[in-house]
Write an enzyme that holds these catalytic residues in place. Structure first.
Site, PDB file in Angstrom:
ATOM      1  N   SER A 181      -8.908 -10.138  -9.826  1.00  0.00           N
ATOM      2  CA  SER A 181      -9.649  -9.822 -11.045  1.00  0.00           C
ATOM      3  C   SER A 181     -10.909  -9.007 -10.714  1.00  0.00           C
ATOM      4  CB  SER A 181      -9.987 -11.103 -11.810  1.00  0.00           C
ATOM      5  OG  SER A 181     -10.473 -10.816 -13.108  1.00  0.00           O
ATOM      6  N   ASP A 277      -1.165  -7.311 -18.299  1.00  0.00           N
ATOM      7  CA  ASP A 277      -2.202  -8.180 -17.735  1.00  0.00           C
ATOM      8  C   ASP A 277      -2.865  -9.002 -18.849  1.00  0.00           C
ATOM      9  OD1 ASP A 277      -4.223  -8.363 -15.123  1.00  0.00           O
ATOM     10  OD2 ASP A 277      -5.231  -8.612 -17.054  1.00  0.00           O
ATOM     11  N   HIS A 344      -2.345 -12.987 -14.987  1.00  0.00           N
ATOM     12  CA  HIS A 344      -3.554 -12.379 -14.422  1.00  0.00           C
ATOM     13  C   HIS A 344      -3.856 -13.104 -13.122  1.00  0.00           C
ATOM     14  CE1 HIS A 344      -7.333 -10.186 -14.490  1.00  0.00           C
ATOM     15  NE2 HIS A 344      -8.011 -11.301 -14.285  1.00  0.00           N
TER      16      HIS A 344
END
Length: 900
Positions: A181, A277, A344
């Site tokens: 991330s 995502d 994610h």
């Protein structure tokens, strides 16, 4: 919770069982704990977290052939883009190492077992903790003297890497610089810098997991993510630390996006990303600021709940993502694994990194693809087909927070414990005759309800419960709703589980279990108030909520409700508002001699300003009333003196309602805190996000704001008046809707207010325990079951009570002796229910004092139709109270008295 079906699946789990399940789950993911290391030397260099605390990492040393190999994995956690959001962040682990967990679980790519990470298990594996809010790029020398916020992400990273170099990384033969991330973005932005720190002969590559954030417009057409990133770069002074290969060509604010940076990166780079995502769908494509009324809320939480229109929009996002990805170039040093999962970060959890059911792309796991690419065994540049073609996806957000674990625990407990409990599914009934009257859902389909017939003494009693589910206030939101169960009966479940107030088990719904119980489905978007004749020829939307209401009630009248002796109109949320708005009209449909009352659960929505000072909810309700043509169907007692839009708020019209009305509401109502006090339109930077999810995450300042909301709620509630026909149960829970779930309606750990359960305050709650009937005539099954059900959830264990102390907080202590039980109830596990019927209580001695140890005892008369509940009180000067011929219940608990 209806989909889980068991009416009380969450009522009996314990902390110990939760802990056990948690431990089993953690063991199941094959993780292991690695202690934290604080870089104390970094403080002198100014390489600190937002709050000035030292940076930190977790380090598991390599062994065997991996002793000179290094894998750096940077933690993610979004960004802060202004002084306010960064100040809030200092109060969390994402802004202060003081708040970080001292142990971190290594799994997935960080695992130390060959079978779970075959290429990297014996490497030196490091997890860098994230506490700067800028993907490790910030560098501002000045520190605000008041806020004391430090923007030093780049210095922080350099200080950690310097320490790792000193610990042996300077001799690295192989190295991977990666992250997830915001950490994955950091791995891209700092990739070449990392390579420059290591020996020229070392094989060094970079790996970004879910870090390829694209510059895409949101559903409103605005460039929200571009504004956020620009603010991050400005606030943190990041421009000087972004790759010069990009900043020499573009505005530095654009160089926070990988698509503008990636082509200029010299070091080999691998991108692992979902084309759908989940973070980017939630925050780039459909952020709260662009979805002010929550149309995308369910879709963002679960891709299976997305409408066809929303899926098409997401496919468009995928195309934009792939176009941005093309900027990476086709160099053989590049690798990518772009699947079509809704996820994610997929490298840090074992289930997605490498397991027997992990996601596959071209038959290859993520672990295999990354390993082959790093060791040059085989290039990997694969892009998945569009959703939903990939059946190996897990399609959920992999964020193993404690809340997620709790959800799993509850599900496991439900499956393991309550499968033995009989379910109640009730089939749907569609009112097809309503279509001819124009009484239809938003899409023109027939309205519907679920009816479970009453029996025994409840055959002529009716409980009508209205479903909730927000509202739609414009063509766009109503059109989206049209494709869900909240706008079309075609989308509704054919079977619905009844629990809580709708339960059919006397043990869990003693007053209403044998009534005719009805659940009216909600599909109009205006709390059953709309009435617009015209239908748009393009959208085909019908605003006919009031007609639906009358059509369903008429159908129920024909099925026996016209003969009702007792009736309750209740509802939850938007349905709870309905039960207020239609209370008097419901009463008018029924016989004049019937006892008819209304119950609103979480339906008392108040007109209050949000955290920005705007009146968002007032504007929102005004739009609903105008769009649906609700003015003519709202209570005339209100609309005669006030604007119709104000009459959608209970505080302005509840006092005029003539039928008896009961309000059940949390003073910190979760929906109202999220959508009235701190809606996304008033909190575009998400300062309230964590607080709204879990009240334990709220800062002191946020709690103060919520306390003020409670005060305003109570002020609005005062408009209800003080008529004895009014009832209130206003607790301080952070909850929304408490009648439909068994755990909040009536269970051993249900919310209690002045030692009264929710179910005890609705309809008088007469106990069916009369004199010696229960003690001497167990064959009277009805009385027996009713009596036991009332005590089912009370911890008690008494047979022959001699002397116990009663210690309740700061109250006086009563010592009671010589209790003569006539009946002792059934034992449930290790807990017993003790009923003590006609008895004499002697030697009541009042003493001063505080809390005592040992079991507690409370004596209370059982309310019956001839006697009301009252605490034992002796006349002045007497120490004997004769309770002969008055039923008694004695409750004993080892912790504290809760339900009486």
């Amino acid at each position: 919770m209806a989909s889980l079906s068991k009416p009380h699946f969450r009522m009996c789990y314990s902390i110990w069982f939760q802990f056990l399940v948690c431990v089993l789950m953690l063991l199941g993911v094959n993780g292991f704990q690695v202690p934290i290391t604080f870089v104390q030397d970094a403080v002198a260099k100014g390489g600190v977290c937002l709050d000035g605390s030292p940076p930190a990492y977790h380090f598991d040393k390599g062994f065997g052939a991996g002793v000179d190999n290094w894998l750096i994995h940077m933690e993610g956690g979004a960004w802060c883009n202004n002084a306010t959001t960064c100040l809030e962040r200092t109060k969390t682990r994402l802004g202060s190492s003081k708040l970080m967990t001292k142990q971190y679980t290594f799994s997935g790519i960080l695992s130390n077992q060959a079978k779970y990470s075959p290429d990297f298990y014996n490497w030196n594996r490091i997890k860098i903790r994230y506490c700067d809010g800028s993907s490790y790029t910030g560098d501002v020398e000045a520190v605000d003297p008041k806020a004391k916020v430090y923007y030093r992400g780049a210095r922080l990273l350099r200080a950690i890497l310097d320490e790792l170099l000193a610990k042996g990384m300077k001799n690295a033969k192989n190295a991977i610089f990666g992250g997830c991330s915001a950490g994955g973005l950091g791995a891209i932005l700092q990739c070449d810098n990392f390579r420059a720190m290591l020996p020229s002969g070392a094989k060094v590559k970079c790996f970004s997991d879910a870090g390829f954030f694209i510059n895409a417009k949101d559903i409103s057409g605005a460039s929200h993510i571009q504004e956020v990133f620009a603010d991050v770069v400005t606030t943190h002074g990041s421009a000087k630390n972004l790759p010069t290969s990009c900043t020499s060509k573009f505005d530095p604010k654009l160089c926070f996006f990988p698509e503008y940076v990636a082509r200029g990166i010299q070091t080999p780079l691998f991108l692992l990303n979902a084309a759908y995502d989940s973070w980017q769908i939630k925050n780039t494509l459909a952020p709260g600021v662009a979805d002010r009324h929550g149309t995308w809320r369910d879709c963002k939480a679960d891709i299976l709940k997305c409408s066809d229109s929303q899926l098409q929009t997401m496919h468009g996002f995928r195309q934009n993502f792939l176009a941005a990805l093309s900027s990476l170039g086709n160099s053989p040093s590049r690798g990518w694994y772009i699947n079509s999962c809704y996820s994610h970060c997929q490298s840090g959890t074992q289930e997605t990194w490498l397991r027997n059911d992990s996601p596959l792309l071209d038959g290859t796991t993520i672990a295999k693809a990354v390993g082959d690419w790093f060791y040059d065994r085989k290039p990997f540049q694969k892009i998945d087909c569009p959703y939903p073609c990939d059946k190996t996806c897990h399609n959920r957000v992999f964020e193993m927070t404690f809340r997620t674990i709790q959800q799993w625990m509850k599900l496991l407990i439900f499956m393991g414990v309550f499968l033995k409990t009989e379910s109640l599914y009730v089939g749907i009934t569609k009112v097809r005759s309503a279509v001819a009257k124009g009484a239809v859902c938003l899409d023109g389909s027939a309205p519907a309800y679920h009816l479970d017939r009453g029996h025994g003494s409840g055959v002529n009693n009716w409980l009508v419960h209205v479903e909730g589910g927000g509202w739609c206030n414009n063509i766009t939101t109503c059109l989206e709703r049209k494709y869900s169960h909240l706008g079309s009966s075609w989308k509704m479940e054919k079977q619905l589980a009844f629990s809580g107030i709708l339960g059919n088990n006397p043990m869990f719904n003693p007053d209403f279990y044998n009534w005719n119980r009805v659940k009216i489905r909600y599909c109009d978007g205006a709390s059953f108030t709309g009435d617009v004749e015209a239908v748009n020829s393009i959208t085909k939307l019908h605003f006919r909520g009031a007609r639906i209401w009358h059509a369903v009630i008429e159908d129920l009248l024909l099925k026996g409700m016209k003969n009702a002796k007792n009736a309750i109109l209740s509802g939850c949320s938007a349905g709870g508002l309905t039960s207020i708005l239609h209370c008097d009209s419901f009463r008018a449909h029924l016989p004049v001699n019937a006892r008819v009352k209304c119950l609103s659960d979480a339906g008392y929505f108040i007109n209050v300003k949000d955290v920005s000072g705007a009146s968002h909810i007032a504007s929102y309700f005004d739009q609903i009333v105008k769009l649906h043509g609700s003015a003519r169907t709202l209570p005339a007692s209100c609309t005669r003196t006030l604007r119709p839009d104000l009459c959608f708020f209970p505080q302005y019209m509840a006092k005029k309602i003539k039928a008896p009305l009961f309000i059940l509401n949390a003073a910190y109502d979760r929906w109202q805190i999220k959508n009235i006090l701190a809606p996304v339109v008033a909190d575009p930077q998400g300062v309230w996000s964590d607080c709204k999810i879990d009240i334990k995450n709220c800062s002191t300042n946020q709690l103060t704001v919520m306390q003020d909301f409670r005060s305003e709620f109570l002020t609005a509630l005062s408009k209800l008046g003080k008529s004895p026909s009014r009832g209130l149960f206003i607790n301080s829970c952070y909850a929304h809707c408490q009648t439909e779930l068994q755990e909040t309606w009536f269970s051993h750990d249900s919310p209690a207010l002045h030692k009264t359960l929710n179910k005890d305050v609705v309809f008088g709650s007469d106990l069916a325990v009369k004199g010696k009937a229960l003690a001497t005539n167990k064959s009277d099954e009805h009385l027996f079951r009713r009596g036991v059900s009332q005590a089912q959830n009370i911890v008690a264990q008494m047979k022959h009570v001699k002397e116990f102390s009663n210690a309740i907080g700061g109250r006086k202590i009563l010592r009671v002796s010589e209790l003569q039980p006539s009946f002792t109830g059934q034992i449930i596990g290790s807990k017993a229910i003790g009923f003590f019927l006609p008895m004499k209580i002697n030697n009541i001695v009042e003493q001063g004092g505080g809390l005592r140890s040992g079991p507690e005892i409370m004596c209370e008369t059982i309310p019956s139709r001839r006697s009301s509940s009252s605490r034992i009180k002796g006349k002045e000067g007497r120490n004997t109270l004769d309770m002969h011929n008055k039923p008694m219940i004695v409750l004993i608990r080892n912790d504290r008295i809760r339900h009486v």
